[in-house]
Structures are given as C-alpha cells and as structure tokens.
Scaffold this active site. Structure first.
Site, PDB file in Angstrom:
ATOM      1  N   GLY A   1       0.799  -1.221   0.000  1.00  0.00           N
ATOM      2  CA  GLY A   1       0.000   0.000   0.000  1.00  0.00           C
ATOM      3  C   GLY A   1       0.828   1.266   0.000  1.00  0.00           C
ATOM      4  O   GLY A   1       2.030   1.244  -0.219  1.00  0.00           O
ATOM      5  N   TYR A   2       0.156   2.383   0.256  1.00  0.00           N
ATOM      6  CA  TYR A   2       0.731   3.724   0.143  1.00  0.00           C
ATOM      7  C   TYR A   2       1.342   3.849  -1.252  1.00  0.00           C
ATOM      8  O   TYR A   2       2.531   4.135  -1.433  1.00  0.00           O
ATOM      9  CB  TYR A   2       1.759   4.010   1.250  1.00  0.00           C
ATOM     10  CG  TYR A   2       1.743   5.460   1.666  1.00  0.00           C
ATOM     11  CD1 TYR A   2       0.634   5.980   2.326  1.00  0.00           C
ATOM     12  CD2 TYR A   2       2.810   6.309   1.393  1.00  0.00           C
ATOM     13  CE1 TYR A   2       0.595   7.310   2.704  1.00  0.00           C
ATOM     14  CE2 TYR A   2       2.770   7.643   1.765  1.00  0.00           C
ATOM     15  CZ  TYR A   2       1.653   8.135   2.424  1.00  0.00           C
ATOM     16  OH  TYR A   2       1.610   9.457   2.797  1.00  0.00           O
TER      17      TYR A   2
ATOM     18  N   HIS B   1       2.456   4.492  -5.099  1.00  0.00           N
ATOM     19  CA  HIS B   1       3.042   5.576  -5.891  1.00  0.00           C
ATOM     20  C   HIS B   1       3.161   5.071  -7.328  1.00  0.00           C
ATOM     21  O   HIS B   1       2.718   3.950  -7.641  1.00  0.00           O
ATOM     22  CB  HIS B   1       4.390   5.981  -5.301  1.00  0.00           C
ATOM     23  CG  HIS B   1       5.306   4.820  -5.022  1.00  0.00           C
ATOM     24  ND1 HIS B   1       5.843   4.041  -6.034  1.00  0.00           N
ATOM     25  CD2 HIS B   1       5.745   4.272  -3.853  1.00  0.00           C
ATOM     26  CE1 HIS B   1       6.590   3.098  -5.504  1.00  0.00           C
ATOM     27  NE2 HIS B   1       6.540   3.201  -4.181  1.00  0.00           N
TER      28      HIS B   1
ATOM     29  N   GLY C   1       5.590   3.868  -8.934  1.00  0.00           N
ATOM     30  CA  GLY C   1       6.302   2.590  -9.089  1.00  0.00           C
ATOM     31  C   GLY C   1       5.298   1.442  -9.073  1.00  0.00           C
ATOM     32  O   GLY C   1       5.300   0.566  -9.951  1.00  0.00           O
ATOM     33  N   HIS C   2       4.407   1.474  -8.074  1.00  0.00           N
ATOM     34  CA  HIS C   2       3.320   0.483  -8.046  1.00  0.00           C
ATOM     35  C   HIS C   2       2.433   0.649  -9.279  1.00  0.00           C
ATOM     36  O   HIS C   2       1.991  -0.331  -9.878  1.00  0.00           O
ATOM     37  CB  HIS C   2       2.452   0.671  -6.804  1.00  0.00           C
ATOM     38  CG  HIS C   2       3.171   0.558  -5.496  1.00  0.00           C
ATOM     39  ND1 HIS C   2       3.421   1.645  -4.691  1.00  0.00           N
ATOM     40  CD2 HIS C   2       3.688  -0.503  -4.839  1.00  0.00           C
ATOM     41  CE1 HIS C   2       4.044   1.260  -3.585  1.00  0.00           C
ATOM     42  NE2 HIS C   2       4.227  -0.048  -3.652  1.00  0.00           N
TER      43      HIS C   2
ATOM     44  N   ASP D   1      13.078  -3.878  -5.761  1.00  0.00           N
ATOM     45  CA  ASP D   1      13.452  -4.874  -4.750  1.00  0.00           C
ATOM     46  C   ASP D   1      14.062  -6.056  -5.505  1.00  0.00           C
ATOM     47  O   ASP D   1      13.434  -7.107  -5.670  1.00  0.00           O
ATOM     48  CB  ASP D   1      12.208  -5.277  -3.955  1.00  0.00           C
ATOM     49  CG  ASP D   1      11.621  -4.092  -3.210  1.00  0.00           C
ATOM     50  OD1 ASP D   1      12.079  -3.797  -2.106  1.00  0.00           O
ATOM     51  OD2 ASP D   1      10.721  -3.424  -3.770  1.00  0.00           O
TER      52      ASP D   1
ATOM     53  N   SER E   1       7.490   3.928  -0.808  1.00  0.00           N
ATOM     54  CA  SER E   1       6.537   4.406   0.206  1.00  0.00           C
ATOM     55  C   SER E   1       7.295   5.004   1.384  1.00  0.00           C
ATOM     56  O   SER E   1       6.819   5.924   2.046  1.00  0.00           O
ATOM     57  CB  SER E   1       5.662   3.243   0.692  1.00  0.00           C
ATOM     58  OG  SER E   1       5.070   2.586  -0.414  1.00  0.00           O
TER      59      SER E   1
HETATM   60  P1  AMP Z   1       5.929  -2.550  -1.608  1.00  0.00           P
HETATM   61  O1  AMP Z   1       4.573  -1.929  -1.513  1.00  0.00           O
HETATM   62  O2  AMP Z   1       7.045  -1.620  -1.250  1.00  0.00           O
HETATM   63  O3  AMP Z   1       6.004  -3.888  -0.938  1.00  0.00           O
HETATM   64  O4  AMP Z   1       6.162  -2.839  -3.156  1.00  0.00           O
HETATM   65  C1  AMP Z   1       5.241  -3.599  -3.893  1.00  0.00           C
HETATM   66  C2  AMP Z   1       5.831  -3.889  -5.252  1.00  0.00           C
HETATM   67  O5  AMP Z   1       6.076  -2.643  -5.919  1.00  0.00           O
HETATM   68  C3  AMP Z   1       7.165  -4.629  -5.190  1.00  0.00           C
HETATM   69  O6  AMP Z   1       7.212  -5.600  -6.225  1.00  0.00           O
HETATM   70  C4  AMP Z   1       8.165  -3.530  -5.414  1.00  0.00           C
HETATM   71  O7  AMP Z   1       9.379  -3.959  -5.985  1.00  0.00           O
HETATM   72  C5  AMP Z   1       7.411  -2.630  -6.381  1.00  0.00           C
HETATM   73  N1  AMP Z   1       7.955  -1.266  -6.352  1.00  0.00           N
HETATM   74  C6  AMP Z   1       8.115  -0.474  -5.267  1.00  0.00           C
HETATM   75  N2  AMP Z   1       8.714   0.684  -5.613  1.00  0.00           N
HETATM   76  C7  AMP Z   1       8.957   0.618  -6.939  1.00  0.00           C
HETATM   77  C8  AMP Z   1       9.574   1.478  -7.894  1.00  0.00           C
HETATM   78  N3  AMP Z   1      10.066   2.658  -7.543  1.00  0.00           N
HETATM   79  N4  AMP Z   1       9.643   1.077  -9.175  1.00  0.00           N
HETATM   80  C9  AMP Z   1       9.153  -0.135  -9.543  1.00  0.00           C
HETATM   81  N5  AMP Z   1       8.568  -1.002  -8.701  1.00  0.00           N
HETATM   82  C10 AMP Z   1       8.469  -0.639  -7.412  1.00  0.00           C
END
Ligand code: AMP
Length: 297
Positions: free
Chosen positions: A38-39, A41, A43-44, A158, A194
């Site tokens: 969540g939260y 952006h 990237g998600h 990641d 996030s």
């Molecule tokens: P998280 O919410 O941080 O667990 O991330 C969820 C998914 O979004 C994971 O597969 C992350 O690698 C991907 N993600 C997070 N930030 C980015 C980003 N800046 N660019 C691309 N994918 C991202």
C-alpha cells in the site's frame, strides 16, 4: 484489459476474493496480480499498468505483512492510505483491490509454516534483515494460493526479492508467470518508495546519494573495472561524503546468483542500502559490461 479510471471493488475476505476470481476463471479470463504493502506511488502504478495490459482482470493486494518486519522495524508506523491507493489502482487499470486485515490473513495468530528460499535470501537485505525474506516468501505463497493469478508483477526496485520469488516459483512449480518491471524514479533520480514519505526535506535531498553511488559504480564498471571490491569501495566513498547518510552495504554482484564474484562477468547488478536518519532505503542498477547501456533501470 480493464477500463482505467473505474473505482476498484475492495474485497477484505479470502472467501470473497476466491468467489470473485473463480467467476473470472470460469469465464476463461486471465488474472494479473500486483502484491503491495500500500501507500501506492507510480512505481506500483507501473506494475498495475503492466498487469492491466497483459491480463483480463487486474487485482492489487494491499497488506502490510507483519511476518516480514523484525522487532524494532517500522511495522506500526508504515504509511497507509486506502482511499488514495484505490484511486491510484483504479486509474492504472485495476478492477479489484484485496485489502485484508491481519486477522483475516493469519486467523490462527502464530504462523507455524514458513517458506524459505535458501542462498538467495542470506546476503544483502537478508543479512541486515534475517527474517525478512522468509516473511515475504511465506506471504507471497499465501497470496498466490488465495488469488491464483496467471501472472504476478514485481518491481526490480526490490531486486533481491524478485530473485527470491522467481526461484521460489520455479522450485515449487507454482503455475504463475513472474513478471519483473523496471524501477520508477522521481525526476531527480530517487527511486520511488513508500518509505520516502518518512524523509525530512534535508534527508530527501541527501537520499540522492544512493543514485549518485550507483552512477559511480556504473562508471567504474563501464570504464573497465573488473574487481567488485574496487567498485563497491568507490560506491561507498560516494556515500561517505554525504554526512546525513549511513551506508549499510554497497556491492557489485552477479544478477543471477546475487553473489559478489571474484571478477565481474558481462552483466553486473549494483546494489546499495543506506540509512537516512531512521529511514532505510535501498536501490540498485544493472550494468552490461562492454556497452554503456544499463541492463535495467
Ligand atoms: P511494496 O509496496 O514496497 O512492498 O512494493 C510492492 C511492489 O512494488 C514490489 O514488487 C516492489 O518492488 C514494487 N515497487 C516499489 N517501488 C517501486 C519502484 N520505484 N519502481 C518499480 N517497482 C516498485
């Protein structure tokens, strides 16, 4: 593909998400899945757009998974905003959001079963966060079992997590295609995260040191440096020059084994983690030796 800009349906129970997706499967539709905490952006957003382009139905999970946080980490303060997340998910083409409570995911409290991905989980993030990848692999397995996606989308942001999940899916013969997506950055080069919301204005500026260190590592590798220790030292020196940043690790590794080789091969992944105040950030970049083209983001 879903119609972008529709408000997604929010589902909070395992039974309901299974019922909903079973109907889509019976209709012969493919399901794209984007697991997140969540939260959201952009990237998600990029992962959701990729899923919506490839699949008939796109579902985003929003779950801050206690299993992947160690004591003293930011589980209780992790930022949350379900309303904003639903708007972003819908605008990027998701029709469903799965947002369970912890009690729905772990109804028996203690979790006695865990998924461990050996070797790939032990270095880098695994060394700083020893229980992290077990928590990630376990919850992703659980989400795969609940959702039954055709394809699942993960960010190269990641990079080690993506390698762990790919290997887990291969080793356990999960009938899911794992799709890796490039890192999305802010205009000034900071990888979207996030956790960037934790940074003070000064820390936010200082956080650009991660990208500068990766750029320096890339220059070294492209310039012909074959010794990973030398490349890592050059990246560390960039971070050392930023008083607000504290280096956790910087390394030039093999992108498949995640091991630092004796001599760098033709493809290299530069990985870095650093603390900015109480916030820990990670970043990485791919470099292909012998060309000036990065392999990834
Ligand atoms: P998280 O919410 O941080 O667990 O991330 C969820 C998914 O979004 C994971 O597969 C992350 O690698 C991907 N993600 C997070 N930030 C980015 C980003 N800046 N660019 C691309 N994918 C991202």
């Amino acid at each position: 593909m879903n119609d972008a800009n529709t408000t997604p349906t929010v589902i909070t129970t395992v039974a309901e998400v299974r019922r909903t997706l079973d109907a889509h499967r019976r209709a012969g539709q493919t399901i794209g899945f984007v697991p997140t905490m969540g939260y959201l952006h952009d990237g998600h957003g990029s992962l959701i757009r990729a899923a919506a382009a490839d699949n008939d139905v796109t579902i985003v999970s929003i779950f801050v998974n206690p299993l992947q946080f160690a004591a003293g980490e930011d589980l209780s303060t992790y930022p949350r905003d379900l309303e904003h997340d639903c708007a972003l998910a819908g605008a990027n083409g998701a029709s469903l959001v799965f947002a369970p409570e912890v009690s729905e995911m772990y109804p028996h409290g203690a979790v006695l079963t865990g998924v461990e991905v050996d070797r790939l989980s032990s270095a880098w993030e695994g060394e700083s966060r020893p229980t992290h990848f077990r928590g990630v692999a376990t919850v992703v397995t659980k989400l795969f079992n609940i959702i039954g996606p055709s394809r699942a989308y993960f960010g190269e942001k990641d990079f080690q997590q993506l390698a762990v999940i790919r290997r887990m899916v291969a080793d356990l013969s999960a009938p899911i295609e794992v799709m890796g997506c490039p890192i999305v950055r802010e205009p000034d080069g900071l990888a979207m995260s996030s956790r960037n919301s934790y940074l003070s204005p000064e820390e936010r500026q200082a956080a650009l040191v991660l990208r500068r260190a990766l750029d320096e590592g890339e220059r070294q590798v492209i310039g012909g440096e074959r010794n990973p220790t030398t490349v890592a030292a050059a990246m560390a020196a960039v971070v050392a020059a930023e008083p607000l940043a504290e280096l956790d690790y910087a390394a030039a590794i093999d992108p498949d084994t995640l091991i630092q080789p004796e001599t760098l091969g033709p493809t290299v992944r530069l990985v870095i983690a650093a603390g900015l105040g109480t916030t820990r950030l990670i970043d990485n970049a791919g470099v292909r030796v012998g060309t000036d083209e990065p392999t990834g983001a």
